[in-house]
Design a protein around this motif. Sequence first.
Motif, PDB file in Angstrom:
ATOM      1  N   LEU A 131       0.876  -1.165   0.000  1.00  0.00           N
ATOM      2  CA  LEU A 131       0.000   0.000   0.000  1.00  0.00           C
ATOM      3  C   LEU A 131       0.917   1.219   0.000  1.00  0.00           C
ATOM      4  N   ILE A 207       0.427  -2.988   8.932  1.00  0.00           N
ATOM      5  CA  ILE A 207       0.940  -1.918   8.086  1.00  0.00           C
ATOM      6  C   ILE A 207       0.890  -2.414   6.635  1.00  0.00           C
ATOM      7  N   GLY A 208       0.834  -1.518   5.691  1.00  0.00           N
ATOM      8  CA  GLY A 208       0.547  -1.904   4.309  1.00  0.00           C
ATOM      9  C   GLY A 208       1.585  -2.681   3.538  1.00  0.00           C
ATOM     10  N   GLN A 232     -12.918  -6.852   3.423  1.00  0.00           N
ATOM     11  CA  GLN A 232     -11.650  -6.552   4.092  1.00  0.00           C
ATOM     12  C   GLN A 232     -10.657  -7.700   3.941  1.00  0.00           C
ATOM     13  N   THR A 234      -8.274  -8.061   5.877  1.00  0.00           N
ATOM     14  CA  THR A 234      -8.073  -8.480   7.277  1.00  0.00           C
ATOM     15  C   THR A 234      -8.977  -9.667   7.619  1.00  0.00           C
ATOM     16  N   ARG A 255       7.984   3.707   9.392  1.00  0.00           N
ATOM     17  CA  ARG A 255       6.860   3.790   8.459  1.00  0.00           C
ATOM     18  C   ARG A 255       6.222   5.167   8.603  1.00  0.00           C
TER      19      ARG A 255
END
Length: 278
Positions: A131, A207-208, A232, A234, A255
């Motif tokens: 991402l 985190i992406g 999602q 997730t 990050r």
Amino acid sequence: MSDITRCLFPAAGYGTRFLPATKAMPKEMLPVLTKPLIQYGVEEAIEAGCDVMSIITGRGKRAITDHFDISYELEHQIQGSSKEKMLSDIRNIIDKCTFTYTRQNEMKGLGDAIYKGKVLVGEHNPFAVILADDLCVNPKGDGVLTQMVKLYEKYKCCIVACMEVPKEDVHKYGVIEGKIMENNVHIVSNMIEKPDNDKAPSNLAVIGRYILTPEIFEIIKKTKPGKNGELQITDALCEQAKNGMVLAYKFEGKRFDCGSVDGFVEATNYFYNLEKKK
Ligand code: G1P
């Protein structure tokens, strides 16, 4: 060579936090100093051994496609001038990599965007996901995706990057619950997308950066819309964790949340100070 040669970049989102800048320009093209966010991500993927960059775009994102292509007029114009070297990095990237694109026609969530990438990464290959608005650096060594690829080579399962965040921020992230397996590696038992601060199972936030194995596509297909009515990733990974194994890796490095103005300014200052020291 590692098994992970393809990296998916979901880049169909609107970037509403950066309006009006993102009204006609993709948020992934916002520059930190002189380089667009997505180029940082592509460079991290190349370092990790990827040479196919698959980008999930949407309407109004043509600038991304043009960025990773030759610009004849411009290059001809500056040929032989001192400015030519400013394009040498992007030229190298274009020479080294293949770029593939598809569009996510409707904003149905990150899980849906990743599912759209199936035609690009193939249904039999493990792949990485970046991402681009999570800008990651590791001044001390391997980039974050490289660290994850090394872990993948050992365990051959899905891996998510994670970091500890303040308890009052957990509602912004996918949050994991798990047991420590080895230094900086948790074996995931549960994952919740953007839980209320008081209902989060931990302060370990996703985190992406992801490494996904191809079974994830079948799982996404069966996953129901979750938080905010969106599909999602997730939730799909939580299902995967229950049936097989998903690892959460606390990466080395920094990050920047370049999806927010604060994080973006922080990243800009960080890279500016690095440049000044050169
Ligand atoms: C996405 C994911 C979330 C993750 C976050 C990291 O959310 O859905 O699980 O923690 O990226 O940046 P987004 O920030 O796109 O809403």
